[in-house]
Design a protein around this motif. Structure first.
Motif, short mmCIF file in Angstrom:
data_model
loop_
_atom_site.label_atom_id
_atom_site.label_comp_id
_atom_site.label_asym_id
_atom_site.label_seq_id
_atom_site.Cartn_x
_atom_site.Cartn_y
_atom_site.Cartn_z
N ALA A 133 24.35 -2.65 13.58
CA ALA A 133 24.05 -1.39 14.26
C ALA A 133 24.83 -0.24 13.65
CB ALA A 133 24.36 -1.52 15.75
N LEU A 134 26.07 -0.48 13.29
CA LEU A 134 26.86 0.57 12.65
C LEU A 134 26.24 0.97 11.31
CD1 LEU A 134 30.41 -0.89 13.39
CD2 LEU A 134 29.44 1.19 14.38
N ARG A 135 25.78 -0.01 10.57
CA ARG A 135 25.15 0.29 9.28
C ARG A 135 23.85 1.06 9.48
NH1 ARG A 135 26.84 -5.68 7.80
NH2 ARG A 135 28.64 -5.28 6.43
N ARG A 136 23.05 0.66 10.48
CA ARG A 136 21.78 1.36 10.73
C ARG A 136 22.01 2.80 11.13
NH1 ARG A 136 20.57 -3.24 13.76
NH2 ARG A 136 20.71 -2.09 15.72
N GLN A 137 23.10 3.06 11.81
CA GLN A 137 23.35 4.40 12.35
C GLN A 137 24.42 5.14 11.56
OE1 GLN A 137 23.66 4.39 16.70
NE2 GLN A 137 22.59 2.43 16.75
N ALA A 138 24.58 4.79 10.30
CA ALA A 138 25.63 5.41 9.48
C ALA A 138 25.51 6.92 9.43
CB ALA A 138 25.61 4.81 8.07
N ASP A 139 24.27 7.43 9.28
CA ASP A 139 24.09 8.88 9.20
C ASP A 139 24.56 9.56 10.48
OD1 ASP A 139 23.06 8.64 6.66
OD2 ASP A 139 20.96 8.77 7.29
N GLU A 140 24.19 9.00 11.62
CA GLU A 140 24.61 9.58 12.90
C GLU A 140 26.12 9.52 13.07
OE1 GLU A 140 22.15 7.48 12.43
OE2 GLU A 140 20.43 7.92 13.74
N LEU A 141 26.74 8.45 12.61
CA LEU A 141 28.19 8.31 12.73
C LEU A 141 28.91 9.34 11.86
CD1 LEU A 141 28.55 4.42 12.73
CD2 LEU A 141 28.46 5.97 14.68
N MET A 142 28.38 9.57 10.68
CA MET A 142 28.98 10.60 9.82
C MET A 142 28.78 11.99 10.42
SD MET A 142 28.23 9.23 5.93
CE MET A 142 26.47 8.90 6.18
N GLU A 143 27.59 12.23 10.95
CA GLU A 143 27.32 13.53 11.57
C GLU A 143 28.24 13.78 12.77
OE1 GLU A 143 23.59 15.93 13.68
OE2 GLU A 143 23.23 14.08 12.56
N ALA A 144 28.58 12.71 13.48
CA ALA A 144 29.47 12.82 14.62
C ALA A 144 30.94 12.92 14.22
CB ALA A 144 29.28 11.60 15.53
N GLY A 145 31.23 12.83 12.92
CA GLY A 145 32.60 12.95 12.46
C GLY A 145 33.42 11.67 12.57
N LEU A 146 32.75 10.53 12.79
CA LEU A 146 33.46 9.26 12.92
C LEU A 146 33.72 8.60 11.57
CD1 LEU A 146 31.69 7.77 16.06
CD2 LEU A 146 33.80 9.11 15.93
N ALA A 147 33.04 9.06 10.53
CA ALA A 147 33.27 8.56 9.18
C ALA A 147 32.93 9.67 8.20
CB ALA A 147 32.40 7.33 8.90
N HIS A 148 33.63 9.68 7.06
CA HIS A 148 33.38 10.71 6.06
C HIS A 148 32.20 10.37 5.17
CE1 HIS A 148 37.63 11.82 7.03
NE2 HIS A 148 37.12 13.03 6.89
N ASP A 149 31.99 9.08 4.93
CA ASP A 149 30.91 8.69 4.03
C ASP A 149 30.45 7.28 4.37
OD1 ASP A 149 32.76 6.86 2.77
OD2 ASP A 149 33.50 8.54 1.57
N GLU A 150 29.39 6.84 3.71
CA GLU A 150 28.84 5.52 3.99
C GLU A 150 29.82 4.41 3.63
OE1 GLU A 150 25.06 4.94 2.20
OE2 GLU A 150 24.08 6.54 3.36
#
Length: 288
Positions: free
Chosen positions: A211-228
């Protein structure tokens, strides 16, 4: 004594279901079925998709033939007025009317909340991704059997961007944390009773990683990660724990203890629901 008969209600759309299958090989409902098979090997299990047009849905009389109904997580936003949402809410109201006990995870809790008159909104604190941290009991949750065996504070697998805003009248908030005020709840409506959690006791850690991999773009947009790469590194540690729960290095790096790492502890709410609610109600119905 006859065996339990369980119904799993999946609210994923066809598109979301196929995306998930491409990632982990099964839909949210199919994951739930596998977890319930491990929990109650002798149970009879059925799957229904009430959000879909033309789906064959049991009415209240048909639902009465089940010992419990389980509502899955999904990308469904119950505050959006769509046919998918209306069908899911109608189904949940029929479950309440039947008196069949129900349990829900993530969107399942949100569906039960809205069906009984509460409200759901986008989480004002953003994503809760990977794990819900420092979930603590409320005063109502202190002795509630849904949380039997949980410590006063614990973590749990979670990935969601919506939350319960207001529980229905008479409902009990059983646990919460800094990110999501309602992490566990009991809802009584009409003839029915529902126990639910905002997190995912039904999911293996490999599916959280996916699920984290599927939603990587959303997680980056939310500021939870800088990149994939950061998302992948985190998901890789979660997946490593799935394959080898004894990996102390991965557990330490993720800040997790046995409440998440041990599959039996991770799914304790499901066992509590069956033992403390489904079993006694079945006995009162004269099925035991």
């Amino acid at each position: 004594m006859t065996h339990f008969r369980f119904l799993v209600a999946e609210s994923e759309t066809l598109e979301a279901r196929e995306v998930r299958r491409a990632s982990v090989g099964r839909s949210s409902g199919e994951s739930y079925l596998d977890t319930l098979r491990a929990l109650s090997p002798d149970a009879a299990l059925d799957l229904v998709r009430p959000a879909e047009d033309g789906a064959e849905i049991p009415d209240s009389a048909g639902l009465d033939g089940y010992d419990a109904v389980f509502l899955t997580g999904s990308p469904l936003h119950v505050y959006e007025d769509s046919l998918d949402v209306r069908r899911q809410l109608d189904f949940m109201r029929a479950v309440f009317a039947s008196g069949t006990p129900a349990f829900g995870s993530c969107a399942g809790l949100q569906v039960a909340t809205a069906a009984a008159g509460g409200t759901v909104r986008a989480n004002r604190r953003g994503y809760e991704a990977g794990f819900a941290r420092r979930i603590t009991r409320t005063s109502a949750g202190g002795g509630h059997p849904l949380l039997a065996g949980r410590p006063e504070a614990y973590d749990a697998p979670a990935i969601h961007s919506d939350e319960v805003d207001r529980l229905p009248d008479g409902a009990l908030a059983l646990a919460g944390n800094r990110v999501t005020a309602v992490q566990a709840a009991e809802i009584r409506y009409g003839q029915g009773v529902f126990w639910g959690v905002q997190y995912h006791p039904e999911l293996p850690l490999a599916e959280i990683a996916a699920a984290l991999r599927r939603q990587a773009d959303e997680l980056m947009e939310a500021g939870l990660a800088h990149d994939e790469g950061e998302v992948e590194a985190y998901a890789g540690r979660v997946e490593a724990l799935h394959h080898d729960p004894s990996r102390r290095d991965a557990a330490w790096q993720l800040g997790l203890d046995a409440q998440v790492v041990d599959p039996a502890l991770r799914s304790i709410e499901l066992r509590n629901f069956v033992e403390h609610l489904v079993g006694p109600i079945r006995g009162r119905r004269g099925r035991g």
